[in-house]
Design a protein around this motif. Structure first.
Motif, PDB file in Angstrom:
ATOM      1  N   THR A   1       0.819  -1.215   0.000  1.00 47.78           N
ATOM      2  CA  THR A   1       0.000   0.000   0.000  1.00 47.78           C
ATOM      3  C   THR A   1       0.852   1.263   0.000  1.00 47.78           C
ATOM      4  O   THR A   1       0.345   2.353  -0.283  1.00 47.78           O
ATOM      5  CB  THR A   1      -0.928   0.038   1.227  1.00 47.78           C
TER       6      THR A   1
ATOM      7  N   THR B   1      -2.216   0.947  -5.816  1.00 47.98           N
ATOM      8  CA  THR B   1      -3.186  -0.084  -5.456  1.00 47.98           C
ATOM      9  C   THR B   1      -4.299  -0.146  -6.501  1.00 47.98           C
ATOM     10  O   THR B   1      -4.833  -1.229  -6.793  1.00 47.98           O
ATOM     11  CB  THR B   1      -3.776   0.208  -4.068  1.00 47.98           C
TER      12      THR B   1
ATOM     13  N   LYS C   1      -0.032  -3.714   4.042  1.00 45.69           N
ATOM     14  CA  LYS C   1       0.027  -2.360   4.565  1.00 45.69           C
ATOM     15  C   LYS C   1       1.476  -1.909   4.761  1.00 45.69           C
ATOM     16  O   LYS C   1       2.288  -2.640   5.335  1.00 45.69           O
ATOM     17  CB  LYS C   1      -0.731  -2.276   5.901  1.00 45.69           C
ATOM     18  N   ASP C   2       1.781  -0.728   4.241  1.00 45.12           N
ATOM     19  CA  ASP C   2       3.072  -0.048   4.391  1.00 45.12           C
ATOM     20  C   ASP C   2       4.226  -0.675   3.597  1.00 45.12           C
ATOM     21  O   ASP C   2       5.356  -0.194   3.682  1.00 45.12           O
ATOM     22  CB  ASP C   2       3.481   0.068   5.868  1.00 45.12           C
TER      23      ASP C   2
END
Length: 247
Positions: A194, A201, A222-223
């Motif tokens: 992300t 995305t 995430k991240d």
């Protein structure tokens, strides 16, 4: 071990490393201006050796230690390189693992050799980026410079500034995969961070929505950034490849 070289029908000299083992052959397809010595490619090679899995990594023309200059090559050339490597260096089923631009190459491979593919894994796949990323983001001055001088210099968060040539844009348009039906008759696992500033995305979701595939899954991390090569991400790649091999 020293790299070996394959001569293509187009006269390009492609460097590669092949690990012997049981099939299907896992084939790593690297990203734009990356080479076969990258973290993900080397990690997968170690993983493959540990489990006795056949594995292949290579440098496209204009990349690494293969022939030709990057500025003289384009998506279609790299597709030809990929086909030459797969056709001449592998037999039976394969599992392409495509990273960034290599994800686009994996999809082109799927259109050309669908019967060879056992399953596929993509990492921050960047299909059609020459059109939807580069050309779509160019302002009028950049488009004029490309038409007049044949090239534009672009900055990057992940590499040195690089050259975009008019040939890359025009050739990219002949190899787009998100405009026409895209049938992927095998298990596909897509990984996407992300925090990726090179491939959004939205691109991953567009591919998920566009492709026809009975067993396609997208994992958003995430991240995670575009490199997708910290220890946790590398484990996720292993798990995805293991999963499609087992189906």
């Amino acid at each position: 071990m020293s790299a070996r070289f394959l001569e293509t029908a187009q006269g390009r000299r492609i460097a590669y490393h092949k690990t012997r083992g049981d099939g299907p052959v896992v084939v790593f397809l690297g990203g734009l201006k990356s080479d076969m010595e990258g973290t993900k490619a080397l990690h997968l090679e170690v993983w493959a050796r540990a489990r006795g899995q056949a594995f292949l990594r290579f440098d496209y023309s204009g990349h690494g230690i293969s022939s030709h200059a990057y500025e003289d090559t384009c998506i279609g050339d790299w597709h030809q390189d990929t086909l030459a490597v797969v056709d001449q260096l592998t037999e039976g089923e394969i599992v392409p693992v495509g990273s960034s631009m290599g994800g686009w190459q994996a999809l082109l491979l799927a259109k050309a050799r669908p019967e060879r593919i056992k399953g596929m894994v993509t990492i921050a796949a960047a299909p059609d980026f020459t059109e939807d990323g580069w050309w779509a983001s160019f302002d009028a001055a950049q488009k004029a410079e490309l038409q007049e001088h044949g090239l534009v210099h672009l900055p990057s968060d992940y590499m040195d500034p690089f050259v975009v040539t008019r040939r890359m844009i025009e050739d990219g348009r002949r190899h787009l995969v998100l405009r026409d039906p895209l049938d992927l008759p095998f298990p596909l696992r897509c990984l996407q961070g992300t925090a990726d500033t090179a491939v959004s995305t939205e691109t991953a979701l567009r591919l998920l929505d566009h492709a026809t595939c009975a067993d396609m899954r997208l994992s958003l991390v995430k991240d995670a950034d575009h490199r997708f090569s910290d220890p946790k991400c590398l484990v996720m790649i292993e798990q995805a490849v293991t999963e499609v091999l087992s189906i």
